[in-house]
Design a protein around this motif. Structure first.
Motif, PDB file in Angstrom:
ATOM      1  N   ARG A 105      -9.495   2.277  -0.122  1.00 47.10           N
ATOM      2  CA  ARG A 105      -9.137   1.743  -1.448  1.00 47.10           C
ATOM      3  C   ARG A 105      -8.826   2.846  -2.457  1.00 47.10           C
ATOM      4  O   ARG A 105      -8.024   2.643  -3.379  1.00 47.10           O
ATOM      5  CB  ARG A 105     -10.277   0.878  -1.983  1.00 47.10           C
ATOM      6  CG  ARG A 105     -10.414  -0.468  -1.301  1.00 47.10           C
ATOM      7  CD  ARG A 105     -11.590  -1.248  -1.865  1.00 47.10           C
ATOM      8  NE  ARG A 105     -11.383  -1.621  -3.257  1.00 47.10           N
ATOM      9  CZ  ARG A 105     -12.298  -2.255  -4.000  1.00 47.10           C
ATOM     10  NH1 ARG A 105     -13.489  -2.517  -3.478  1.00 47.10           N
ATOM     11  NH2 ARG A 105     -12.036  -2.579  -5.246  1.00 47.10           N
ATOM     12  N   VAL A 106      -9.474   4.002  -2.288  1.00 48.45           N
ATOM     13  CA  VAL A 106      -9.247   5.096  -3.233  1.00 48.45           C
ATOM     14  C   VAL A 106      -7.763   5.450  -3.308  1.00 48.45           C
ATOM     15  O   VAL A 106      -7.223   5.712  -4.391  1.00 48.45           O
ATOM     16  CB  VAL A 106     -10.074   6.339  -2.828  1.00 48.45           C
ATOM     17  CG1 VAL A 106      -9.675   7.551  -3.654  1.00 48.45           C
ATOM     18  CG2 VAL A 106     -11.563   6.058  -2.977  1.00 48.45           C
ATOM     19  N   LYS A 107      -7.071   5.440  -2.161  1.00 49.84           N
ATOM     20  CA  LYS A 107      -5.663   5.825  -2.127  1.00 49.84           C
ATOM     21  C   LYS A 107      -4.707   4.637  -2.204  1.00 49.84           C
ATOM     22  O   LYS A 107      -3.601   4.754  -2.730  1.00 49.84           O
ATOM     23  CB  LYS A 107      -5.374   6.607  -0.841  1.00 49.84           C
ATOM     24  CG  LYS A 107      -6.021   7.972  -0.779  1.00 49.84           C
ATOM     25  CD  LYS A 107      -5.596   8.711   0.477  1.00 49.84           C
ATOM     26  CE  LYS A 107      -6.186  10.113   0.527  1.00 49.84           C
ATOM     27  NZ  LYS A 107      -5.752  10.845   1.757  1.00 49.84           N
ATOM     28  N   HIS A 108      -5.135   3.507  -1.683  1.00 49.96           N
ATOM     29  CA  HIS A 108      -4.175   2.401  -1.532  1.00 49.96           C
ATOM     30  C   HIS A 108      -4.626   1.095  -2.192  1.00 49.96           C
ATOM     31  O   HIS A 108      -3.971   0.071  -2.004  1.00 49.96           O
ATOM     32  CB  HIS A 108      -3.928   2.144  -0.041  1.00 49.96           C
ATOM     33  CG  HIS A 108      -3.544   3.369   0.725  1.00 49.96           C
ATOM     34  ND1 HIS A 108      -2.290   3.941   0.640  1.00 49.96           N
ATOM     35  CD2 HIS A 108      -4.267   4.146   1.590  1.00 49.96           C
ATOM     36  CE1 HIS A 108      -2.241   5.006   1.426  1.00 49.96           C
ATOM     37  NE2 HIS A 108      -3.417   5.155   2.002  1.00 49.96           N
ATOM     38  N   GLY A 109      -5.704   1.123  -2.947  1.00 50.17           N
ATOM     39  CA  GLY A 109      -6.242  -0.103  -3.515  1.00 50.17           C
ATOM     40  C   GLY A 109      -5.313  -0.845  -4.445  1.00 50.17           C
ATOM     41  O   GLY A 109      -5.336  -2.079  -4.510  1.00 50.17           O
ATOM     42  N   SER A 110      -4.466  -0.135  -5.185  1.00 45.93           N
ATOM     43  CA  SER A 110      -3.595  -0.797  -6.174  1.00 45.93           C
ATOM     44  C   SER A 110      -2.336  -1.404  -5.564  1.00 45.93           C
ATOM     45  O   SER A 110      -1.609  -2.145  -6.235  1.00 45.93           O
ATOM     46  CB  SER A 110      -3.203   0.207  -7.260  1.00 45.93           C
ATOM     47  OG  SER A 110      -2.457   1.288  -6.688  1.00 45.93           O
ATOM     48  N   ARG A 111      -2.073  -1.104  -4.285  1.00 42.96           N
ATOM     49  CA  ARG A 111      -0.853  -1.614  -3.652  1.00 42.96           C
ATOM     50  C   ARG A 111      -0.997  -3.092  -3.285  1.00 42.96           C
ATOM     51  O   ARG A 111      -2.077  -3.561  -2.944  1.00 42.96           O
ATOM     52  CB  ARG A 111      -0.528  -0.796  -2.412  1.00 42.96           C
ATOM     53  CG  ARG A 111      -0.279   0.670  -2.741  1.00 42.96           C
ATOM     54  CD  ARG A 111       0.195   1.453  -1.544  1.00 42.96           C
ATOM     55  NE  ARG A 111       0.483   2.834  -1.895  1.00 42.96           N
ATOM     56  CZ  ARG A 111       0.993   3.730  -1.062  1.00 42.96           C
ATOM     57  NH1 ARG A 111       1.255   3.383   0.195  1.00 42.96           N
ATOM     58  NH2 ARG A 111       1.229   4.967  -1.469  1.00 42.96           N
ATOM     59  N   LEU A 112       0.115  -3.797  -3.335  1.00 42.59           N
ATOM     60  CA  LEU A 112       0.097  -5.228  -3.042  1.00 42.59           C
ATOM     61  C   LEU A 112       0.056  -5.479  -1.528  1.00 42.59           C
ATOM     62  O   LEU A 112       0.761  -4.816  -0.762  1.00 42.59           O
ATOM     63  CB  LEU A 112       1.332  -5.913  -3.635  1.00 42.59           C
ATOM     64  CG  LEU A 112       1.427  -5.921  -5.167  1.00 42.59           C
ATOM     65  CD1 LEU A 112       2.729  -6.574  -5.601  1.00 42.59           C
ATOM     66  CD2 LEU A 112       0.222  -6.647  -5.783  1.00 42.59           C
ATOM     67  N   VAL A 113      -0.732  -6.446  -1.145  1.00 43.81           N
ATOM     68  CA  VAL A 113      -0.887  -6.769   0.269  1.00 43.81           C
ATOM     69  C   VAL A 113       0.437  -7.253   0.851  1.00 43.81           C
ATOM     70  O   VAL A 113       0.809  -6.913   1.972  1.00 43.81           O
ATOM     71  CB  VAL A 113      -1.978  -7.841   0.461  1.00 43.81           C
ATOM     72  CG1 VAL A 113      -2.113  -8.222   1.934  1.00 43.81           C
ATOM     73  CG2 VAL A 113      -3.309  -7.358  -0.088  1.00 43.81           C
ATOM     74  N   ILE A 123       2.841   5.001   9.736  1.00 46.60           N
ATOM     75  CA  ILE A 123       2.827   6.270   9.000  1.00 46.60           C
ATOM     76  C   ILE A 123       1.395   6.640   8.623  1.00 46.60           C
ATOM     77  O   ILE A 123       0.975   7.795   8.750  1.00 46.60           O
ATOM     78  CB  ILE A 123       3.707   6.170   7.741  1.00 46.60           C
ATOM     79  CG1 ILE A 123       5.179   6.017   8.136  1.00 46.60           C
ATOM     80  CG2 ILE A 123       3.512   7.394   6.848  1.00 46.60           C
ATOM     81  CD1 ILE A 123       6.110   5.751   6.970  1.00 46.60           C
ATOM     82  N   LEU A 124       0.648   5.626   8.156  1.00 43.98           N
ATOM     83  CA  LEU A 124      -0.745   5.846   7.772  1.00 43.98           C
ATOM     84  C   LEU A 124      -1.559   6.377   8.945  1.00 43.98           C
ATOM     85  O   LEU A 124      -2.301   7.357   8.826  1.00 43.98           O
ATOM     86  CB  LEU A 124      -1.350   4.533   7.265  1.00 43.98           C
ATOM     87  CG  LEU A 124      -2.844   4.549   6.924  1.00 43.98           C
ATOM     88  CD1 LEU A 124      -3.097   5.468   5.744  1.00 43.98           C
ATOM     89  CD2 LEU A 124      -3.329   3.140   6.608  1.00 43.98           C
ATOM     90  N   LEU A 125      -1.400   5.759  10.119  1.00 44.41           N
ATOM     91  CA  LEU A 125      -2.130   6.191  11.297  1.00 44.41           C
ATOM     92  C   LEU A 125      -1.650   7.561  11.770  1.00 44.41           C
ATOM     93  O   LEU A 125      -2.449   8.391  12.220  1.00 44.41           O
ATOM     94  CB  LEU A 125      -1.975   5.169  12.417  1.00 44.41           C
ATOM     95  CG  LEU A 125      -2.546   3.767  12.144  1.00 44.41           C
ATOM     96  CD1 LEU A 125      -2.230   2.833  13.297  1.00 44.41           C
ATOM     97  CD2 LEU A 125      -4.047   3.833  11.914  1.00 44.41           C
ATOM     98  N   GLY A 126      -0.346   7.791  11.670  1.00 47.42           N
ATOM     99  CA  GLY A 126       0.205   9.080  12.076  1.00 47.42           C
ATOM    100  C   GLY A 126      -0.360  10.224  11.268  1.00 47.42           C
ATOM    101  O   GLY A 126      -0.561  11.329  11.792  1.00 47.42           O
ATOM    102  N   ASN A 127      -0.639   9.973   9.997  1.00 47.70           N
ATOM    103  CA  ASN A 127      -1.224  11.005   9.147  1.00 47.70           C
ATOM    104  C   ASN A 127      -2.679  11.292   9.486  1.00 47.70           C
ATOM    105  O   ASN A 127      -3.273  12.246   8.959  1.00 47.70           O
ATOM    106  CB  ASN A 127      -1.121  10.590   7.676  1.00 47.70           C
ATOM    107  CG  ASN A 127       0.312  10.606   7.183  1.00 47.70           C
ATOM    108  OD1 ASN A 127       1.162  11.326   7.718  1.00 47.70           O
ATOM    109  ND2 ASN A 127       0.612   9.805   6.163  1.00 47.70           N
ATOM    110  N   MET A 128      -3.262  10.453  10.357  1.00 48.02           N
ATOM    111  CA  MET A 128      -4.647  10.634  10.774  1.00 48.02           C
ATOM    112  C   MET A 128      -4.718  11.064  12.239  1.00 48.02           C
ATOM    113  O   MET A 128      -5.727  10.870  12.909  1.00 48.02           O
ATOM    114  CB  MET A 128      -5.439   9.336  10.569  1.00 48.02           C
ATOM    115  CG  MET A 128      -5.493   8.860   9.121  1.00 48.02           C
ATOM    116  SD  MET A 128      -6.320   7.246   8.951  1.00 48.02           S
ATOM    117  CE  MET A 128      -8.017   7.684   9.381  1.00 48.02           C
TER     118      MET A 128
END
Length: 364
Positions: A105-113, A123-128
């Motif tokens: 939530r710290v990074k993506h909490g404000s984004r709409l579902v 992309i999110l998983l690739g960055n991890m």
């Protein structure tokens, strides 16, 4: 429990002296101000601390519900926390889920579902990629949360459905070998708490969370009754002489067999850390408490015990999981037993020589 601060106490905690000159642990955070048991170790303190943390989370959820943007990941997290699916989880599982979700939530909490797409997740998983296990855990949780969003009409399709995580083959916790068990025993002789811990783990084949709760209140004759904390399974386990010889030397007025330096029962995490230090002292930094549970299963497999027998001891309900625990069994020894079974037992027929008649010469 969260990591300790510089004062040596968990997050939000401080040591205070009350008007009666007694030490107390004060838990103070937004939404919660209370006192916890002293000393700050043991099952009683852990339970009180977890309840206080849950109060902070509930307060944040109530405040956050009014502040979160409708349809955002923040709002989805708050909604999921209040769902029966989340509320029905064990407290330890709730804490784990919250930690992962709050980090997200710290990074993506404000984004709409509704704006989330499969390509975004990839992309999110690739960055991890450097943390494949953490990435897989996050993906699993996002699938659950997005299913919750789907059920409540926030989205028409779960974008995480079918998305695969990282393939990371692992054998999990290392299974102790006989040499490693002997090495530990040589470093920690009979009569020490470290040796008692090993005996309890190895000769009951139970998880650390169950071993730390074992005490005389569970013993009846030569049997110890265990209700597994993780599964709720109730087991009656015969106590081997290697265990009873040690236990019968222990006092019967204590809450558990294993106690901290403060005389209180261990928490699962606290015991894990303490046992890790004992392993390190024996030069076994790659060994763990859970690895002894696997070693017990290995011994049973090598002894020719069936999967059902092993399940009766470990409390597993799935033979597939048992196979994971027994994977370290000696393949060569088991294969020899199997091949001998294939050969079967051959009947040996003794050669019978004809009886010579009286007076008959040899060769006639």
């Amino acid at each position: 429990m969260k990591g300790k601060r510089r004062n040596g106490l968990p997050q939000y905690c401080s040591l205070v002296i009350d008007r009666h000159k007694k030490r107390r642990i004060r838990f103070r955070a937004k939404g919660v101000d209370t006192y916890l048991p002293f000393p700050p170790v043991g099952a009683e303190f852990e339970k009180a601390y977890a309840a206080a943390l849950a109060g902070v989370t509930e307060w944040r959820a109530n405040i956050g519900a009014a502040r979160t943007k409708p349809g955002s990941m923040d709002a989805l997290a708050v909604s999921y926390y209040r769902s029966p699916q989340f509320q029905g989880l064990r407290d330890s599982t709730k804490q784990t889920y919250r930690r992962i979700i709050e980090t997200f939530r710290v990074k993506h909490g404000s984004r709409l579902v509704r704006d989330l797409r499969r390509e975004h997740l990839k992309i999110l998983l690739g960055n991890m990629a450097d943390r494949p296990q953490a990435a897989n855990r996050l993906l699993s949780l996002l699938k659950i949360m997005l299913d919750h969003a789907l059920d409540n009409g926030w989205i028409a399709v779960n974008p995480a459905a079918g998305v695969r995580g990282f393939k990371k083959k692992t054998d999990g916790f290392h299974t102790w070998t006989e040499t490693e068990i002997a090495t530990y025993e040589a470093r920690h002789p009979e009569g020490t708490k470290a040796r008692l811990a090993l005996n309890l783990l190895l000769y009951t084949a139970q998880r650390r969370s169950d071993v730390i709760a074992m005490g005389w209140h569970q013993v009846s004759g030569k049997t110890i009754r265990v209700k597994q904390r993780k599964t709720g399974a109730e087991l009656d386990l015969f106590m081997l002489p290697a265990l009873t010889d040690v236990l019968f030397l222990l006092p019967k007025d204590k809450p558990s067999f294993l106690l901290t330096e403060f005389g209180k029962p261990f928490t699962a995490a606290g015991f894990g850390n303490w046992f890790r230090d004992r392993c390190n002292e024996a030069g076994l930094s790659h060994c763990s408490a859970h690895g002894l549970r696997k070693a017990a299963a290995r011994r049973m497999a090598e002894g020719g015990m069936s999967g059902d027998i092993i399940k009766a001891v470990t409390g597993h309900t799935d033979l597939k999981q048992v196979s994971v625990y027994t994977a370290a069994a000696n393949q060569a020894a088991l294969a020899e037993k199997g091949l001998k079974a294939i050969a079967g037992k051959k009947k040996r027929t003794a050669s019978v020589q004809p009886v010579r008649k009286v007076g008959q010469e040899k060769g006639e």
